[in-house]
Each structure stands twice: as structure tokens, then as C-alpha cells.
Write a protein that holds these residues in place. Structure first.
Motif, PDB file in Angstrom:
ATOM      1  N   GLN A  14      31.533  56.764  41.673  1.00 15.36           N
ATOM      2  CA  GLN A  14      32.413  57.767  42.256  1.00 15.36           C
ATOM      3  C   GLN A  14      33.841  57.614  41.753  1.00 15.36           C
ATOM      4  O   GLN A  14      34.673  58.484  41.987  1.00 15.36           O
ATOM      5  N   PHE A  15      34.137  56.491  41.076  1.00 14.42           N
ATOM      6  CA  PHE A  15      35.489  56.223  40.599  1.00 14.42           C
ATOM      7  C   PHE A  15      35.468  55.843  39.122  1.00 14.42           C
ATOM      8  O   PHE A  15      34.558  55.162  38.659  1.00 14.42           O
ATOM      9  N   ASP A  16      36.488  56.291  38.398  1.00 16.04           N
ATOM     10  CA  ASP A  16      36.723  55.840  37.027  1.00 16.04           C
ATOM     11  C   ASP A  16      37.721  54.691  37.084  1.00 16.04           C
ATOM     12  O   ASP A  16      38.682  54.729  37.861  1.00 16.04           O
ATOM     13  N   VAL A  17      37.504  53.681  36.253  1.00 15.53           N
ATOM     14  CA  VAL A  17      38.370  52.509  36.220  1.00 15.53           C
ATOM     15  C   VAL A  17      38.924  52.344  34.821  1.00 15.53           C
ATOM     16  O   VAL A  17      38.182  52.397  33.839  1.00 15.53           O
ATOM     17  N   VAL A  18      40.235  52.161  34.735  1.00 16.68           N
ATOM     18  CA  VAL A  18      40.894  51.816  33.475  1.00 16.68           C
ATOM     19  C   VAL A  18      41.649  50.527  33.744  1.00 16.68           C
ATOM     20  O   VAL A  18      42.420  50.451  34.708  1.00 16.68           O
ATOM     21  N   CYS A  19      41.399  49.498  32.917  1.00 19.39           N
ATOM     22  CA  CYS A  19      42.110  48.248  33.162  1.00 19.39           C
ATOM     23  C   CYS A  19      42.440  47.547  31.856  1.00 19.39           C
ATOM     24  O   CYS A  19      41.787  47.751  30.838  1.00 19.39           O
ATOM     25  N   THR A  20      43.488  46.747  31.928  1.00 16.55           N
ATOM     26  CA  THR A  20      43.851  45.860  30.830  1.00 16.55           C
ATOM     27  C   THR A  20      43.784  44.443  31.387  1.00 16.55           C
ATOM     28  O   THR A  20      44.257  44.187  32.500  1.00 16.55           O
ATOM     29  N   VAL A  21      43.181  43.556  30.630  1.00 16.86           N
ATOM     30  CA  VAL A  21      43.016  42.179  31.086  1.00 16.86           C
ATOM     31  C   VAL A  21      43.421  41.236  29.962  1.00 16.86           C
ATOM     32  O   VAL A  21      43.107  41.471  28.793  1.00 16.86           O
ATOM     33  N   VAL A  22      44.179  40.200  30.313  1.00 17.82           N
ATOM     34  CA  VAL A  22      44.652  39.214  29.340  1.00 17.82           C
ATOM     35  C   VAL A  22      44.427  37.818  29.900  1.00 17.82           C
ATOM     36  O   VAL A  22      44.379  37.622  31.115  1.00 17.82           O
ATOM     37  N   GLY A  23      44.281  36.851  29.000  1.00 19.27           N
ATOM     38  CA  GLY A  23      44.181  35.448  29.378  1.00 19.27           C
ATOM     39  C   GLY A  23      42.779  35.030  29.777  1.00 19.27           C
ATOM     40  O   GLY A  23      41.949  35.855  30.143  1.00 19.27           O
ATOM     41  N   GLY A  24      42.537  33.733  29.683  1.00 26.09           N
ATOM     42  CA  GLY A  24      41.261  33.176  30.121  1.00 26.09           C
ATOM     43  C   GLY A  24      40.105  33.553  29.228  1.00 26.09           C
ATOM     44  O   GLY A  24      40.253  34.138  28.162  1.00 26.09           O
ATOM     45  N   GLY A  25      38.899  33.255  29.692  1.00 27.16           N
ATOM     46  CA  GLY A  25      37.682  33.608  28.974  1.00 27.16           C
ATOM     47  C   GLY A  25      37.022  34.815  29.612  1.00 27.16           C
ATOM     48  O   GLY A  25      37.567  35.424  30.534  1.00 27.16           O
ATOM     49  N   LEU A  26      35.846  35.158  29.127  1.00 30.54           N
ATOM     50  CA  LEU A  26      35.169  36.360  29.618  1.00 30.54           C
ATOM     51  C   LEU A  26      34.799  36.256  31.095  1.00 30.54           C
ATOM     52  O   LEU A  26      34.929  37.222  31.844  1.00 30.54           O
ATOM     53  N   SER A  27      34.350  35.092  31.546  1.00 35.17           N
ATOM     54  CA  SER A  27      33.967  34.928  32.950  1.00 35.17           C
ATOM     55  C   SER A  27      35.178  35.090  33.868  1.00 35.17           C
ATOM     56  O   SER A  27      35.109  35.774  34.892  1.00 35.17           O
TER      57      SER A  27
END
Length: 164
Positions: free
Chosen positions: A94-107
Motif C-alpha cells: 500500500q506504500f512506496d518506499v524510497v530510501c538511501t542507506v550508508v554505512g555497515g554491511g548488508l545485514s
């Protein structure tokens, strides 16, 4: 420890039963926080990862750093992790998500995105706070990597002992 209150009239007694105490203003309803484009923003964190998340009504697409979630998080477990808030809140696709993520590993990044999505959903629909809080998605997991100490090979591991 509970406070004892004495009712002097029937109105006071009604107030005590309903939870409305005379002379005390009731709590104001929490208003949704949305920008001019109808989006809600929140920041999610996990380990060393920080995710900036925008949520808006849509068809359920999740875009992370300009890529679709299946491209960015190849492991199904990580994709399941970031869709959990929608499933618990009964808002899947029901929602669209746009995000930017930095740092760390994939988990850690997946955990940060999940935390950000949960907080952004609460900003968009404050009624969801109780459901998401009970599921534990609004609590920031504060576990981070312990620093290395001097005289040690790692944070706690000693160097190999040699008898001779």
C-alpha cells in the motif's frame, strides 16, 4: 504506587471512571507528519548503518539507493526483514518506499531500513504506533561492534600463547 483521589460529587466520580479528570486537559491527538508531496520521513539505524526513508501511498515498490529491493538485497531473508513492518501493520503493498542507506554491511543496512520504515509509517499513520511498538520495530537495536583494545589481537581475543 497509586495515587488515591477522593470524589466529592457525581461528576468527579464519572471523571475518575472515564479517565477524564476535571482541571486536567486531555491529551491532544497525534497528528500525522507529512511533507508537501504527501510523504513521511524517518531515519533508521542499526549497527553502523543509517537509512533515510520516505514513505508515500503507492503500489508497494521499495527503492534503496536507486535500485529495486530485489537487486540491492539479494538474500530473501533481508527482503523479508524490510517488509515486516508492512505485514504486521496490515499495509503490505500500500506504500512506496524510497530510501538511501550508508554505512555497515548488508545485514545492518536491512535492519536500518526496517527501523526507518517503521518510524516513517508511524509518522504517516500515528495509530500504527502501538502495533509496531509491540512487534519491537520502533526500538533501535543498539548493539554495535566492540572496539579493539591494546594488548589484544581483537576486542577480547588474546594473542596465541607460546610456551617457548
Amino acid at each position: 504506587m497509586s495515587e488515591q483521589t477522593t470524589a466529592t460529587s457525581l461528576a468527579d466520580l464519572k471523571g475518575l471512571v472515564t479517565g477524564v479528570v476535571p482541571g486536567v486537559a486531555p491529551a491532544a491527538p497525534v497528528m500525522p507528519k507529512r511533507d508537501a508531496l504527501g510523504r513521511s520521513y524517518a531515519t533508521g539505524r542499526r549497527k553502523d548503518a543509517v537509512a533515510r526513508v520516505w514513505v508515500k501511498p503507492g503500489k508497494g515498490s521499495i527503492e534503496i539507493n536507486g535500485k529495486q529491493q530485489a537487486k540491492y538485497f539479494a538474500r530473501p531473508v533481508l527482503r523479508m526483514l524490510i517488509t515486516q513492518p508492512f505485514l504486521v501493520a496490515d499495509r503490505y503493498q500500500q506504500f512506496d518506499v524510497v530510501c538511501t542507506v550508508v554505512g555497515g554491511g548488508l545485514s545492518g543496512q536491512a535492519g536500518a531500513v526496517r527501523h526507518g520504515i517503521s518510524r516513517a509509517l508511524v509518522n504517516y499513520e500515528p495509530e500504527l504506533r502501538g502495533i509496531l511498538k509491540k512487534a519491537g520495530f520502533l526500538t533501535r537495536d543498539s548493539r554495535t561492534v566492540e572496539r579493539k583494545k591494546y594488548g589484544k589481537a581483537k576486542a577480547r581475543r588474546s594473542f596465541q600463547f607460546s610456551k617457548r
